[in-house]
Design a protein around this motif. Structure first.
Motif, PDB file in Angstrom:
ATOM      1  N   ASN A 197       7.250  -0.100  -4.513  1.00 20.63           N
ATOM      2  CA  ASN A 197       7.144   0.885  -3.435  1.00 20.63           C
ATOM      3  C   ASN A 197       8.084   0.561  -2.291  1.00 20.63           C
ATOM      4  O   ASN A 197       8.679   1.451  -1.685  1.00 20.63           O
ATOM      5  CB  ASN A 197       5.710   0.954  -2.905  1.00 20.63           C
ATOM      6  CG  ASN A 197       4.912   2.040  -3.581  1.00 20.63           C
ATOM      7  OD1 ASN A 197       5.392   3.152  -3.742  1.00 20.63           O
ATOM      8  ND2 ASN A 197       3.700   1.697  -3.983  1.00 20.63           N
ATOM      9  N   ARG A 232       9.020   9.026  -3.312  1.00 21.90           N
ATOM     10  CA  ARG A 232       8.743   8.199  -4.479  1.00 21.90           C
ATOM     11  C   ARG A 232       7.922   8.987  -5.490  1.00 21.90           C
ATOM     12  O   ARG A 232       6.925   9.587  -5.146  1.00 21.90           O
ATOM     13  CB  ARG A 232       7.961   6.953  -4.075  1.00 21.90           C
ATOM     14  CG  ARG A 232       8.718   6.041  -3.164  1.00 21.90           C
ATOM     15  CD  ARG A 232       7.863   4.829  -2.826  1.00 21.90           C
ATOM     16  NE  ARG A 232       8.496   4.070  -1.769  1.00 21.90           N
ATOM     17  CZ  ARG A 232       8.149   4.115  -0.492  1.00 21.90           C
ATOM     18  NH1 ARG A 232       7.165   4.884  -0.102  1.00 21.90           N
ATOM     19  NH2 ARG A 232       8.779   3.402   0.398  1.00 21.90           N
ATOM     20  N   VAL A 279       7.866   4.561  -9.639  1.00 27.13           N
ATOM     21  CA  VAL A 279       7.298   3.353  -9.055  1.00 27.13           C
ATOM     22  C   VAL A 279       6.675   2.487 -10.150  1.00 27.13           C
ATOM     23  O   VAL A 279       6.897   1.273 -10.208  1.00 27.13           O
ATOM     24  CB  VAL A 279       6.247   3.688  -7.973  1.00 27.13           C
ATOM     25  CG1 VAL A 279       5.512   2.429  -7.508  1.00 27.13           C
ATOM     26  CG2 VAL A 279       6.906   4.389  -6.791  1.00 27.13           C
TER      27      VAL A 279
END
Length: 66
Positions: free
Chosen positions: A23, A30, A35
């Motif tokens: 992260n 994101r 991630v």
């Protein structure tokens, strides 16, 4: 196919430390998939470093155990 504990498996998440680091590394916005993929790569990289470190100590040519 047998998976190791550090390989992605359906329904499992990488360790929290890897998710946190992924992260931090990825730019906004994101995507959860990105991630998670990055986190699994971090887990594999950490495992490889640990294996290499142990191999160094176990290699007789490098002063390790015979």
């Amino acid at each position: 196919m047998v998976t190791t504990p550090n390989e992605p498996q359906d329904g499992l998440q990488p360790p929290d430390w890897a998710l946190d680091l992924a992260n931090e590394e990825l730019d906004e916005p994101r995507d959860t998939t990105d991630v998670t993929a990055r986190a699994w790569r971090l887990v594999r990289e950490a495992e490889e470093r640990e294996t290499e470190r142990h191999d160094e100590y176990d290699d007789p040519d490098q002063g390790g155990e015979a």
